[in-house]
Motif scaffolding. Structure first.
Motif, PDB file in Angstrom:
ATOM      1  N   TRP A  39       1.266  -0.730  -0.486  1.00 24.39           N
ATOM      2  CA  TRP A  39      -0.097  -0.442  -0.030  1.00 24.39           C
ATOM      3  C   TRP A  39       0.675   1.075   0.297  1.00 24.39           C
ATOM      4  O   TRP A  39       0.359   2.435  -0.087  1.00 24.39           O
ATOM      5  CB  TRP A  39      -1.120  -0.231   1.021  1.00 24.39           C
ATOM      6  CG  TRP A  39       0.174  -0.190   2.454  1.00 24.39           C
ATOM      7  CD1 TRP A  39      -0.672  -1.414   3.328  1.00 24.39           C
ATOM      8  CD2 TRP A  39       0.789   0.938   3.427  1.00 24.39           C
ATOM      9  NE1 TRP A  39       0.553  -1.476   4.276  1.00 24.39           N
ATOM     10  CE2 TRP A  39       0.913  -0.137   3.899  1.00 24.39           C
ATOM     11  CE3 TRP A  39       0.340   2.115   3.669  1.00 24.39           C
ATOM     12  CZ2 TRP A  39       1.785   0.322   5.346  1.00 24.39           C
ATOM     13  CZ3 TRP A  39       1.505   2.553   4.276  1.00 24.39           C
ATOM     14  CH2 TRP A  39       2.198   2.031   5.057  1.00 24.39           C
ATOM     15  N   GLY A  40       2.572   1.009   0.592  1.00 28.57           N
ATOM     16  CA  GLY A  40       2.770   1.778   0.199  1.00 28.57           C
ATOM     17  C   GLY A  40       4.040   2.581   1.653  1.00 28.57           C
ATOM     18  O   GLY A  40       4.116   1.088   2.136  1.00 28.57           O
ATOM     19  N   SER A  41       3.789   3.839   2.155  1.00 26.61           N
ATOM     20  CA  SER A  41       4.637   3.499   3.367  1.00 26.61           C
ATOM     21  C   SER A  41       4.259   5.019   3.748  1.00 26.61           C
ATOM     22  O   SER A  41       3.521   5.827   3.854  1.00 26.61           O
ATOM     23  CB  SER A  41       6.399   3.765   3.100  1.00 26.61           C
ATOM     24  OG  SER A  41       6.556   5.221   2.465  1.00 26.61           O
ATOM     25  N   ASP A  52       2.622   8.286   3.530  1.00 25.57           N
ATOM     26  CA  ASP A  52       3.530   9.548   3.167  1.00 25.57           C
ATOM     27  C   ASP A  52       3.069  10.798   1.973  1.00 25.57           C
ATOM     28  O   ASP A  52       3.652  11.099   1.605  1.00 25.57           O
ATOM     29  CB  ASP A  52       4.918   8.870   2.710  1.00 25.57           C
ATOM     30  CG  ASP A  52       5.537   7.918   3.992  1.00 25.57           C
ATOM     31  OD1 ASP A  52       5.480   8.979   4.586  1.00 25.57           O
ATOM     32  OD2 ASP A  52       6.543   7.474   3.242  1.00 25.57           O
ATOM     33  N   ASP A  53       1.791   9.477   1.148  1.00 27.32           N
ATOM     34  CA  ASP A  53       1.286   9.950   0.482  1.00 27.32           C
ATOM     35  C   ASP A  53      -0.044  10.966   0.947  1.00 27.32           C
ATOM     36  O   ASP A  53      -1.036  11.310  -0.121  1.00 27.32           O
ATOM     37  CB  ASP A  53       0.994   9.074  -0.941  1.00 27.32           C
ATOM     38  CG  ASP A  53       0.283   8.212  -0.276  1.00 27.32           C
ATOM     39  OD1 ASP A  53      -0.696   8.466   0.855  1.00 27.32           O
ATOM     40  OD2 ASP A  53      -0.745   7.061  -1.057  1.00 27.32           O
ATOM     41  N   PHE A  58      -3.373  -1.556   7.185  1.00 28.70           N
ATOM     42  CA  PHE A  58      -2.379  -2.565   6.130  1.00 28.70           C
ATOM     43  C   PHE A  58      -3.692  -2.870   5.258  1.00 28.70           C
ATOM     44  O   PHE A  58      -3.687  -2.652   3.696  1.00 28.70           O
ATOM     45  CB  PHE A  58      -1.389  -2.851   6.642  1.00 28.70           C
ATOM     46  CG  PHE A  58      -0.234  -2.937   7.464  1.00 28.70           C
ATOM     47  CD1 PHE A  58      -0.293  -1.165   7.381  1.00 28.70           C
ATOM     48  CD2 PHE A  58      -0.158  -3.480   8.282  1.00 28.70           C
ATOM     49  CE1 PHE A  58       0.500  -0.504   8.938  1.00 28.70           C
ATOM     50  CE2 PHE A  58       1.099  -2.741   9.055  1.00 28.70           C
ATOM     51  CZ  PHE A  58       1.390  -1.263   9.301  1.00 28.70           C
ATOM     52  N   SER A  59      -4.718  -3.581   5.247  1.00 24.36           N
ATOM     53  CA  SER A  59      -5.138  -4.100   4.333  1.00 24.36           C
ATOM     54  C   SER A  59      -6.006  -3.367   3.706  1.00 24.36           C
ATOM     55  O   SER A  59      -7.015  -3.107   2.742  1.00 24.36           O
ATOM     56  CB  SER A  59      -5.877  -5.907   5.061  1.00 24.36           C
ATOM     57  OG  SER A  59      -5.197  -6.696   5.677  1.00 24.36           O
ATOM     58  N   ALA A  60      -6.902  -2.873   4.619  1.00 22.94           N
ATOM     59  CA  ALA A  60      -7.774  -1.782   3.770  1.00 22.94           C
ATOM     60  C   ALA A  60      -6.861  -0.726   3.457  1.00 22.94           C
ATOM     61  O   ALA A  60      -7.832  -0.440   2.086  1.00 22.94           O
ATOM     62  CB  ALA A  60      -8.157  -0.826   5.372  1.00 22.94           C
ATOM     63  N   LEU A  61      -5.765  -0.552   3.751  1.00 19.97           N
ATOM     64  CA  LEU A  61      -4.901   0.811   2.665  1.00 19.97           C
ATOM     65  C   LEU A  61      -4.852  -0.091   0.897  1.00 19.97           C
ATOM     66  O   LEU A  61      -4.294   1.030   0.609  1.00 19.97           O
ATOM     67  CB  LEU A  61      -3.461   1.141   3.292  1.00 19.97           C
ATOM     68  CG  LEU A  61      -4.327   2.022   3.949  1.00 19.97           C
ATOM     69  CD1 LEU A  61      -3.044   1.732   5.238  1.00 19.97           C
ATOM     70  CD2 LEU A  61      -4.205   3.457   3.974  1.00 19.97           C
ATOM     71  N   GLY A  62      -4.818  -1.105   0.865  1.00 18.13           N
ATOM     72  CA  GLY A  62      -4.635  -2.186  -0.035  1.00 18.13           C
ATOM     73  C   GLY A  62      -3.745  -1.800  -0.687  1.00 18.13           C
ATOM     74  O   GLY A  62      -3.607  -1.577  -1.905  1.00 18.13           O
TER      75      GLY A  62
END
Length: 354
Positions: A318-320, A335-336, A350-354
């Motif tokens: 999903w990113g960081s 970070d975005d 983390f799962s929700a951010l996908g």
């Protein structure tokens, strides 16, 4: 505390208080002093108190296992954002649906939120500042809650009930006394299969007036209550009408602020992007685009930056970003500029951010 950090933490506390749903209820095993009432009846009672006129003292205690949050430079504890941690004393007055006052008592200062009809004032004596908002629907019960943290047991109870659905067991637990008032106790327990950090929430309801007297939320891995807000004294006498009027003292800096409904509108009158809701019940995760922290060279801005940078870095497909994890909720600021928050373990975010 900067607005971004305040919003992040307040949103997390609000989500942590949101309940799931209701699937079952048992008959009340009330004390001999009270007639038996079922959980279904008590759920109706919460929504229909027989009086909206009262005053009293409320104590709030919040222990979410969080790092120390930035405060004012003076160390004053009367600010509304201070309710997100520690123990605080508030004075509350209410007269009907559209007149209310809440004062947070701090170190030689206090912050008050006063509503009279469409007008809502927030006044902080520590820095002699005031904010005025004019509600767009002045006849609708909208009790001031500027910080995101509940200032009355009723507000906390509404947060618990806000996400009612088919996943929560609701039972009665006899009777108790809160601020000298006999009360029925309701216990909300998440279903066994839900991946939540909430163990249970308890709501004490005045047996006579149906006013919510106390709300307690317990976390799965904590010995002490994560959140408790309740009356320590209470009277149903009509408060003095002068308590609901406000005139800014000389030297006060006054700021006009749009009503909540208006502030949610983007430029050009279009609605702001709504948060994405992943899951339901107690393991609901909210994902919202909040942007990154703006440059802020003030002392509080630097404190907020240090707090954010002290949080552990996490990353995945999903990113960081940075992870804030308490006993009752988890939150990730990517970070975005995305915020994911829920009363769930971090892996659910983390799962929700996908």
């Amino acid at each position: 505390m900067t607005a971004k950090v305040r919003r992040w933490t307040a949103a997390a506390v609000g989500v942590a208080l949101l309940g799931g749903g209701v699937v079952a209820a048992t008959s009340a095993q009330a004390s001999p002093d009270l007639p038996a009432r079922s959980a279904e009846q008590l759920l109706v009672d919460i929504q229909s108190p027989t009086t909206r006129t009262f005053s009293g003292t409320v104590q709030t205690t919040t222990d979410l296992g969080l790092p120390t949050l930035p405060t004012t430079q003076t160390g004053d504890t009367s600010g509304l954002t201070g309710l997100l941690t520690g123990t605080h004393t508030l004075r509350v007055w209410n007269d009907g649906d559209t007149r209310s006052r809440v004062s947070v008592i701090g170190n030689n200062a206090e912050t008050s939120v006063i509503r009279s009809g469409a007008d809502v004032w927030t006044y902080a004596s520590a820095d002699r500042s005031a904010t005025h908002t004019r509600l767009t629907t002045p006849t609708t019960p909208q009790h001031p809650q500027p910080s995101g943290a509940a200032t009355t047991p009723e507000q906390a109870a509404q947060q618990v009930l806000a996400a009612v659905g088919p996943s929560t067991s609701v039972t009665t637990r006899g009777a108790s006394r809160v601020a000298g008032r006999p009360a029925y106790d309701l216990v909300f327990t998440p279903a066994a299969g839900e991946k939540t950090l909430v163990r249970s929430a308890q709501v004490a309801i005045d047996a006579e007036t149906h006013l919510v007297l106390q709300v307690t939320v317990d976390a799965v891995d904590a010995k002490d209550h994560a959140v408790q807000i309740g009356f320590t004294s209470l009277t149903y006498a009509t408060p003095d009408a002068k308590l609901f009027t406000f005139s800014a003292p000389s030297g006060t800096t006054v700021k006009e602020q749009p009503a909540p409904e208006a502030s949610k509108q983007g430029q050009g009158g279009t609605s702001a992007e709504k948060p994405k809701v992943v899951g339901d019940g107690w393991d609901t995760v909210l994902v919202e685009k909040v942007g990154t922290l703006p440059a802020d060279t003030s002392a509080q801005g630097q404190q907020a930056k240090q707090l954010l940078e002290s949080l552990p870095r996490v990353s995945g497909s999903w990113g960081s970003g940075r992870l804030l994890q308490g006993t009752l909720f988890s939150a990730v600021l990517t970070d975005d500029g995305r915020l994911a928050v829920g009363a769930v373990p971090a892996d659910q975010l983390f799962s929700a951010l996908g």
